[in-house]
Design an enzyme around this catalytic site. Structure first.
Site, PDB file in Angstrom:
ATOM      1  N   ASP A 155     -17.467   7.079  -1.021  1.00  0.00           N
ATOM      2  CA  ASP A 155     -16.233   6.889  -0.256  1.00  0.00           C
ATOM      3  C   ASP A 155     -15.966   8.199   0.477  1.00  0.00           C
ATOM      4  O   ASP A 155     -16.645   9.217   0.242  1.00  0.00           O
ATOM      5  CB  ASP A 155     -15.080   6.542  -1.228  1.00  0.00           C
ATOM      6  CG  ASP A 155     -13.773   6.199  -0.514  1.00  0.00           C
ATOM      7  OD1 ASP A 155     -13.797   5.960   0.709  1.00  0.00           O
ATOM      8  OD2 ASP A 155     -12.720   6.177  -1.192  1.00  0.00           O
ATOM      9  N   GLN A 160     -10.067  -3.854  -3.415  1.00  0.00           N
ATOM     10  CA  GLN A 160     -11.364  -3.429  -2.893  1.00  0.00           C
ATOM     11  C   GLN A 160     -12.479  -3.731  -3.890  1.00  0.00           C
ATOM     12  O   GLN A 160     -13.541  -4.242  -3.524  1.00  0.00           O
ATOM     13  CB  GLN A 160     -11.333  -1.915  -2.611  1.00  0.00           C
ATOM     14  CG  GLN A 160     -12.655  -1.383  -2.093  1.00  0.00           C
ATOM     15  CD  GLN A 160     -12.972  -1.898  -0.707  1.00  0.00           C
ATOM     16  OE1 GLN A 160     -12.165  -1.802   0.191  1.00  0.00           O
ATOM     17  NE2 GLN A 160     -14.165  -2.460  -0.526  1.00  0.00           N
ATOM     18  N   ARG A 163       0.889  -1.179   0.000  1.00  0.00           N
ATOM     19  CA  ARG A 163       0.000   0.000   0.000  1.00  0.00           C
ATOM     20  C   ARG A 163       0.917   1.216   0.000  1.00  0.00           C
ATOM     21  O   ARG A 163       1.737   1.380   0.915  1.00  0.00           O
ATOM     22  CB  ARG A 163      -0.911  -0.005   1.224  1.00  0.00           C
ATOM     23  CG  ARG A 163      -1.555   1.354   1.462  1.00  0.00           C
ATOM     24  CD  ARG A 163      -2.669   1.313   2.474  1.00  0.00           C
ATOM     25  NE  ARG A 163      -3.848   0.658   1.924  1.00  0.00           N
ATOM     26  CZ  ARG A 163      -5.047   0.714   2.492  1.00  0.00           C
ATOM     27  NH1 ARG A 163      -5.232   1.377   3.610  1.00  0.00           N
ATOM     28  NH2 ARG A 163      -6.072   0.104   1.934  1.00  0.00           N
ATOM     29  N   ARG A 169     -13.244  -8.755   1.437  1.00  0.00           N
ATOM     30  CA  ARG A 169     -11.837  -8.437   1.174  1.00  0.00           C
ATOM     31  C   ARG A 169     -10.988  -9.681   1.435  1.00  0.00           C
ATOM     32  O   ARG A 169     -10.072  -9.994   0.678  1.00  0.00           O
ATOM     33  CB  ARG A 169     -11.364  -7.293   2.082  1.00  0.00           C
ATOM     34  CG  ARG A 169     -12.023  -5.951   1.829  1.00  0.00           C
ATOM     35  CD  ARG A 169     -11.599  -5.360   0.511  1.00  0.00           C
ATOM     36  NE  ARG A 169     -10.161  -5.218   0.400  1.00  0.00           N
ATOM     37  CZ  ARG A 169      -9.442  -4.212   0.908  1.00  0.00           C
ATOM     38  NH1 ARG A 169     -10.042  -3.228   1.538  1.00  0.00           N
ATOM     39  NH2 ARG A 169      -8.128  -4.172   0.749  1.00  0.00           N
ATOM     40  N   CYS A 201     -16.302   1.433   0.829  1.00  0.00           N
ATOM     41  CA  CYS A 201     -15.128   0.584   1.120  1.00  0.00           C
ATOM     42  C   CYS A 201     -14.721   0.634   2.577  1.00  0.00           C
ATOM     43  O   CYS A 201     -14.041  -0.263   3.056  1.00  0.00           O
ATOM     44  CB  CYS A 201     -13.966   0.990   0.220  1.00  0.00           C
ATOM     45  SG  CYS A 201     -13.361   2.667   0.501  1.00  0.00           S
ATOM     46  N   HIS A 211      -7.412   1.129  -6.292  1.00  0.00           N
ATOM     47  CA  HIS A 211      -7.608   0.202  -5.162  1.00  0.00           C
ATOM     48  C   HIS A 211      -8.283  -1.074  -5.696  1.00  0.00           C
ATOM     49  O   HIS A 211      -9.423  -1.368  -5.366  1.00  0.00           O
ATOM     50  CB  HIS A 211      -8.474   0.878  -4.101  1.00  0.00           C
ATOM     51  CG  HIS A 211      -8.415   0.224  -2.749  1.00  0.00           C
ATOM     52  ND1 HIS A 211      -7.588  -0.849  -2.456  1.00  0.00           N
ATOM     53  CD2 HIS A 211      -9.097   0.492  -1.596  1.00  0.00           C
ATOM     54  CE1 HIS A 211      -7.765  -1.206  -1.201  1.00  0.00           C
ATOM     55  NE2 HIS A 211      -8.666  -0.410  -0.654  1.00  0.00           N
TER      56      HIS A 211
HETATM   57  N1   CP Z   1     -11.126  -0.300   2.525  1.00  0.00           N
HETATM   58  C1   CP Z   1      -9.850  -0.331   2.956  1.00  0.00           C
HETATM   59  O1   CP Z   1      -8.910  -0.521   2.171  1.00  0.00           O
HETATM   60  O2   CP Z   1      -9.703  -0.180   4.296  1.00  0.00           O
HETATM   61  P1   CP Z   1      -8.338   0.007   5.097  1.00  0.00           P
HETATM   62  O3   CP Z   1      -7.798   1.377   4.739  1.00  0.00           O
HETATM   63  O4   CP Z   1      -8.731  -0.108   6.527  1.00  0.00           O
HETATM   64  O5   CP Z   1      -7.371  -1.055   4.665  1.00  0.00           O
HETATM   65  N1  NVA Z   2     -10.115   6.783  -0.924  1.00  0.00           N
HETATM   66  C1  NVA Z   2      -9.665   6.298   0.355  1.00  0.00           C
HETATM   67  C2  NVA Z   2      -9.828   4.819   0.432  1.00  0.00           C
HETATM   68  C3  NVA Z   2      -9.442   4.214   1.759  1.00  0.00           C
HETATM   69  C4  NVA Z   2      -9.583   2.726   1.794  1.00  0.00           C
HETATM   70  C5  NVA Z   2      -8.228   6.699   0.578  1.00  0.00           C
HETATM   71  O1  NVA Z   2      -7.393   6.553  -0.326  1.00  0.00           O
HETATM   72  O2  NVA Z   2      -7.926   7.199   1.675  1.00  0.00           O
END
Ligand code: CP
Ligand code: NVA
Length: 314
Positions: free
Chosen positions: A231, A150, A120, A300, A272, A147
């Protein structure tokens, strides 16, 4: 054949999972099918029960986080363990990666210790450099732009509840962010209609043009929707200073019971998570009859287990 030079990329036929649009539709479908099969096979068992086939036995997986995470961190970790592998959760700031070691060198070194890397990160370029120089599969656990894991869970969740997503109408109300981008990629690969509803300054990036249509009025956008999604209004990579402006720009795009009432009667609501209750969506919708947010979160785990098996051909 000439071996790769000491600093050059290792060209391999590695199967990474970097994005939805770079994974063939037939492979995406096979991953979803595999996820459902694996989920069914362990229905009702305690979470720590090993999967019968142990496809990741003897495998070590590095999980690298340069941003916070709850779902991605825990679901990958539990998923690897259920499949018989071992994990190592690494924070970018604790690694030399955060102190100037190149991504390429990090990729080469980690490939000597582990069998797969999930990362990530911020820039999409970091993910791609990791994949280019690693000699093990690399999985995208979220970047500023995408992502994909997701959205695999989201497709799985929709289909569990409502059958094939092909030809259905999905409406996104809010910021045109990284999660939207992976939905846009999925719209093409899984053949569904995607409508973006949000203010022009927060439009999705131009690279996604042609994958979705725009309806600025959320009340009109959700008409005939089978799935309504939103989101957070401020993503992890957005400056905190953007918060107030974003709230002003997006207030009219909040998902409320009134808005859900204009979608199809059996429309699903997804997010998400993490959600900011009563900002982008009301608590009433999150906890209401259309919401499948916790199934999404659970899936997930199952979807990513299938992604990992796909990458390792395990
Ligand atoms: N939806 C998601 O990726 O959650 P986290 O940021 O908690 O991993
Ligand atoms: N759009 C959000 C998704 C988190 C899972 C971010 O990037 O913070």
């Amino acid at each position: 054949m000439k071996p790769p030079g000491p600093t050059g990329p290792r060209k391999t036929d590695m199967t990474h999972f970097l994005d939805i649009h770079t994974t063939p539709p037939s492979d995406l479908r096979a991953i979803i099918d595999d996820a459902r099969r694996m989920k069914d096979a362990r229905s009702g068992l305690p979470k720590g029960t090993p999967d019968a086939d142990q496809p990741l036995a003897n495998h070590m997986v590095a999980l690298i986080f340069e941003k916070p995470s709850t779902r991605t961190r825990v679901s990958f970790d539990v998923g690897v363990r259920q499949m018989g592998g071992q994990t190592m959760v690494l924070s970018g700031t604790d690694m030399q990666l955060g102190h100037g070691e190149t991504i390429a060198d990090t990729a080469r070194v980690l490939s000597r210790y582990v069998d797969m890397i999930m990362i990530r990160t911020f820039e999409e370029a970091t993910l791609h450099e990791m994949a280019e120089y690693a000699s093990v599969p690399v999985i995208n656990g979220l970047t500023n732009r995408t992502h994909p894991c997701q959205i695999m869970a989201d497709i799985m969740t929709f289909e569990e509840h409502r059958g094939p997503i092909k030809g259905r109408k999905v409406v996104w109300s809010g910021d045109g962010n990284n999660v939207f981008a992976s939905f846009a990629h999925a719209a093409k690969q899984f053949d569904f209609d995607l409508v973006f509803s949000g203010p022009p300054p927060l439009d999705p990036e131009r690279a996604l043009d042609g994958l979705y249509t725009i309806e600025r009025d959320p009340q009109k956008a959700v008409q005939g929707a089978d799935l309504v999604v939103t989101d957070t209004w401020v993503s992890m990579h957005d400056p905190a200073s953007a918060r107030e402006r974003r709230h002003n720009q997006l207030r009219g795009y909040q998902i409320t019971d009134t808005l859900m009432g204009k979608a199809n009667p059996d429309a699903l609501f997804m997010h998400c998570l993490p959600a900011h209750r009563d900002d982008e969506v009301t608590s009433a919708v999150m906890d209401g009859p259309h919401s499948v947010i916790f199934d999404e979160a659970e899936n997930r785990l199952h979807a990513q287990k299938a992604v990992m098996r796909y990458c390792l051909n395990a």
